[in-house]
Design a protein around this motif. Structure first.
Motif, PDB file in Angstrom:
ATOM      1  N   ASP B 322      70.294  40.399  83.798  1.00 62.41           N
ATOM      2  CA  ASP B 322      70.296  39.298  82.849  1.00 62.41           C
ATOM      3  C   ASP B 322      71.526  39.495  81.975  1.00 62.41           C
ATOM      4  OD1 ASP B 322      69.108  37.034  81.486  1.00 62.41           O
ATOM      5  OD2 ASP B 322      68.788  38.400  79.824  1.00 62.41           O
ATOM      6  N   VAL B 323      72.447  38.553  82.025  1.00 55.68           N
ATOM      7  CA  VAL B 323      73.708  38.765  81.308  1.00 55.68           C
ATOM      8  C   VAL B 323      74.060  37.553  80.459  1.00 55.68           C
ATOM      9  CG1 VAL B 323      75.048  38.051  83.332  1.00 55.68           C
ATOM     10  CG2 VAL B 323      76.158  39.366  81.571  1.00 55.68           C
ATOM     11  N   LEU B 324      74.493  37.860  79.251  1.00 55.05           N
ATOM     12  CA  LEU B 324      74.943  36.823  78.320  1.00 55.05           C
ATOM     13  C   LEU B 324      76.364  37.175  77.901  1.00 55.05           C
ATOM     14  CD1 LEU B 324      74.294  34.410  76.362  1.00 55.05           C
ATOM     15  CD2 LEU B 324      73.681  36.149  74.701  1.00 55.05           C
ATOM     16  N   PHE B 339      76.526  30.950  79.093  1.00 55.96           N
ATOM     17  CA  PHE B 339      75.470  31.309  80.045  1.00 55.96           C
ATOM     18  C   PHE B 339      75.992  31.120  81.468  1.00 55.96           C
ATOM     19  CE2 PHE B 339      72.923  30.544  76.317  1.00 55.96           C
ATOM     20  CZ  PHE B 339      71.864  31.433  76.439  1.00 55.96           C
ATOM     21  N   GLU B 379      76.673  41.175  77.380  1.00 55.42           N
ATOM     22  CA  GLU B 379      75.430  41.901  77.115  1.00 55.42           C
ATOM     23  C   GLU B 379      74.640  41.819  78.414  1.00 55.42           C
ATOM     24  OE1 GLU B 379      73.183  40.210  73.922  1.00 55.42           O
ATOM     25  OE2 GLU B 379      71.515  41.584  74.225  1.00 55.42           O
TER      26      GLU B 379
END
Lengths: 375, 414
Positions: B322-324, B339, B379
């Motif tokens: 899960d990456v932001l 996103f 992140e």
């Protein structure tokens, strides 16, 4: 050579057959799916169907005698239908998506709607049925029934125009028809999708299996909450600044309640209410993280999310859009206390992470929304 | 250059392999198109994750990709029937590899294997029997081919199995029975064996047996006495993987087709010999070294993915990410988020979320999209084999300023 291979394969099969096989699987997934379909999913669609029928009746009564009382009744009926729908939104399985879009595709397109009112030769049920998703359904109904700036007087005034009222009544009638269809899909007398859902079980372990589909739907809905329902109005995108107008239901003041309904539906599907749910399935795998079961970890994350949805900063305030009748706690907090919305967003992301990397991974299903091979 | 004249390879084995390979490729190409994946993978995506130095490999415009797949299907059919074999295998391999090089998000070990085998098949005479070519040109017909023709194919398949086995000598696989402990219970709905799959010991048995199988099967297939049992094991193993993991697509079929090269080669008289092409030797040496390159990087290759591709790490790990991305204008200091889902297809986004080199690549793309004068931070949480997600990249590092190279990534949290 071939004979020897056949002999060897036969030997392997014999050895396999001789192995003591347990009488049945430790966890009855099919029973879980049956419970979810019959006790959770169908009742959710039944509730929405009833609410949509109520809404249609309320709008018809309003059209027959437009006044503050009948408007308020129609508005209340819309809120009930809208929240009921947000408890169904989780079950937007692939083949149901077109129908779901006709019920609640947002944001709606006001310019398009006004253009139809201006130019359509005739506005009747047939015309409404032919409309695209952004000109119909719950968001379009909200557009006509609520005016956070002008209040009920403005709504009543606008709907004195017969074509606008015809559009509104057409929308309510169409929503009733779609709600009936959404319910019937699941029932034996209709599409009997409930039985297909139960029988699909893991369906060859691919993304069409019911457990995988439901798991993916939880991921999709959480992602939808994070990106569409919270992040975009929060306005931390490139444009900068909060954008309350992007909230899902700012006109009616139901943006936060809609997220609450979504989260409640996730919790209900995960825990199976009082019965057997995904929580029991994932716990049956015996996986502990930091001494906690996976269901406990996910439920704790959901608890925190619900706690933030109930934060005092979201209290029952007047809308920043100047509403006198409706108040949207979500848009109020966006403008006055964006930190609480940011906290909500962060917790939604944490909840999603736990679900994806711990629950879905240990369930052995792919959190994948398109087909494709893997190795 | 040495000329090998004896013993020779039986052209029946070579021909059988060619037919099997061509048939599987034909089926695979048609299946790919029928599933709508040409559009999903190569037409709809707005962005593609290029391999390092391969940015020039782009999807063809218009209907170009459909024509490429049509060409692949025609070539696969030609390979199968042995008509215009050499041009067919050359074209097929070039086109297939071109398509695979477009986007590393779609990397699959068995696609890589197809390219590798295709390269070898260009240099191997596979059309001397049971082929339109040898039917039309009797001079081409032969009972035998140089021994190396069969040997190079066997060595390559042996390398694939062996390195797949070496990759399984990992704590998660052997000690924790992961990820099979997560994957197998999901198939408890299967008749007969389903309930067994929920037993923890079965996951351990499958893990250890799988490692032993991969490490040793090339040798069992090569030894005359064990060959029948080894073939039975190959059929049983790949049938089992097809049943348990349908998502692996044509992988079992590709491996079964490749296993044909281990069929017994009968004693044949040598009528023709050709020198062993040095290029094939170099190719095999590279194949023997490439899977070991992860030792040049610190940390667990399953986590860092440095040296992961092209090393036969097949069905070895379960990862979710899960990456932001946070973007910061270097001049104004303005901060905003991006996103991946808004730029990538779901499959691309899913693949990128746990692969650091793709995250870096996408960070560069975001920087380019915003005029270049932005810092990009990621992140990125990754969960491996069902464990809680943790950061895989230092979120304080400006990825836009980090070069994309083969060197170890200093910003990886190992």
């Amino acid at each position: 050579m071939l004979k020897r291979v056949i002999v060897a394969l036969s030997l392997m099969a014999l050895v396999g057959a001789a192995l003591p096989a347990p009488a049945r699987a430790a966890f009855d997934r099919r029973a879980m799916l049956r419970h979810l379909a019959e006790a959770i999913i169908i009742p959710a669609f039944r509730e929405f169907d009833a609410a949509a029928n109520e809404l249609d009746s309320a709008v018809k009564a309003f059209a027959a005698a437009p006044n503050r009382n009948t408007l308020q009744a129609a508005q209340s009926a819309w809120v009930a239908a809208f929240l009921a729908w947000n408890r169904c939104e989780l079950y937007a399985f692939r083949r149901l998506v077109p129908l779901f879009n006709q019920i609640n595709k947002w944001p709606m397109n006001p310019k398009l709607v006004e253009g139809f009112i201006e130019n359509a030769p005739i506005i009747d049920d047939r015309f409404i049925e032919g409309l695209g998703s952004t000109s119909r359904g719950l968001p379009a109904l909200e557009y006509f029934l609520f005016d956070p700036i002008g209040g009920p007087d403005a709504v009543l005034s606008a709907l004195q125009a017969p074509r606008r009222m015809a559009y509104l009544t057409g929308l309510a009638n169409n929503l009733r028809i779609k709600a009936d269809a959404a319910l019937k899909i699941w029932l034996p007398e209709g599409g009997n999708y409930a039985e297909a859902f139960i029988n699909a079980d893991m369906e060859a372990g691919d993304v069409n299996g019911s457990v995988a589909m439901l798991t993916n739907q939880i991921v999709i809905l959480l992602e939808n909450i994070i990106l569409q329902k919270v992040f975009k109005p929060l306005g931390t995108g490139e444009i900068g600044g909060t954008m309350p107008e992007l909230a899902q239901a700012a006109r009616s003041g139901q943006s936060l309640a809609a997220i609450g309904a979504n989260v409640a539906s996730i919790r209900l599907a995960f825990n199976g209410g009082e019965g057997i749910g995904l929580d029991d399935y994932v716990d049956s795998l015996g996986v502990l993280i930091d001494g906690q079961t996976l269901s406990a970890r996910f439920n704790a994350a959901l608890d925190k999310l619900v706690g933030l949805l109930n934060a005092p900063a979201f209290g029952n305030r007047l809308s920043p859009l100047g509403a006198t009748v409706t108040a949207d706690p979500f848009t109020f907090a966006l403008v006055n206390d964006p930190a609480v919305v940011t906290a909500l967003w962060a917790q939604a992301r944490q909840t999603l992470r736990i679900f994806k990397t711990e629950v879905a991974a240990n369930l052995g299903v792919l959190t994948l929304f398109t087909d494709g091979d893997g190795d | 250059m040495a000329t090998v004249t004896n013993p020779a390879a039986d052209t029946r084995v070579l021909a059988a392999y060619r037919i099997a390979f061509g048939a599987v490729m034909l089926y695979s190409t048609i299946r790919f198109a029928a599933n709508g994946w040409i559009a999903d993978f190569y037409i709809r995506p707005k962005y593609h994750f290029s391999y390092l130095g391969m940015g020039w490999v782009r999807p063809l415009p218009g209907d170009g990709m459909y024509w490429l797949f049509a060409l692949m299907a025609v070539c696969a059919a030609a390979i199968m029937v042995g008509g215009l074999y050499r041009p067919a295998i050359l074209t097929f391999t070039a086109v297939f590899t071109y398509v695979e090089l477009i986007d590393k998000a779609f990397y699959l070990n068995h696609y890589y294997l197809v390219s590798v085998m295709g390269c070898l098949m260009i240099g191997v005479p596979l059309n001397r029997r049971w082929a339109v070519d040898s039917w039309l040109r009797p001079a081409l017909r032969a009972d035998s081919a140089p021994r190396w023709a069969l040997t190079v194919l066997r060595v390559q398949i042996g390398l694939v199995y062996f390195y797949a086995g070496v990759a399984k000598l990992h704590g998660d696989w052997l000690i924790e029975a992961l990820p099979l402990r997560m994957w197998l219970p999901a198939r408890a709905d299967l008749p007969v064996i389903g309930p067994l799959l929920e037993q923890r010991w079965v996951a351990y048995a499958f893990s250890w047996a799988g490692a032993a199988y991969d490490l040793t099967i090339p040798f069992w297939l090569s030894w005359r006495r064990s060959r029948p049992f080894a073939f039975a094991a190959v059929i049983g193993f790949h049938a089992m993987t097809a049943i348990l993991f349908p998502v692996i697509g044509v992988f079992p079929l590709v491996m079964l087709a490749c296993s044909v090269v281990f069929l017994p080669s009968r004693a044949v008289s040598v009528t023709l010999s050709r020198p062993f092409p040095a290029l094939i030797g170099v190719f095999l040496v590279i194949q023997a070294i490439l899977p070991l390159r992860h030792y040049l990087y610190p940390g667990d290759v399953l986590w860092t993915e440095e040296g992961f591709r092209f090393s036969w790490r097949v069905m070895l790990v379960d990862k979710v990410g899960d990456v932001l991305f946070t973007l910061k204008d270097r001049e104004s200091g303005a901060v905003w988020y991006a996103f991946p889902d808004e730029y990538l297809t779901p499959l691309q986004a899913r693949q990128m979320a746990f692969q650091p080199d793709m995250i870096l690549q996408f960070a560069h793309h975001l920087a380019d999209q915003h005029g270049g004068n932005v810092a990009v931070y990621a992140e990125a949480y990754v969960g491996m084999n069902g464990r809680p997600a943790r950061l895989i990249i230092d979120p304080r590092v400006d990825l836009a300023a980090q070069p994309d190279s083969l060197w170890a990534k200093s910003w990886l949290l190992r």
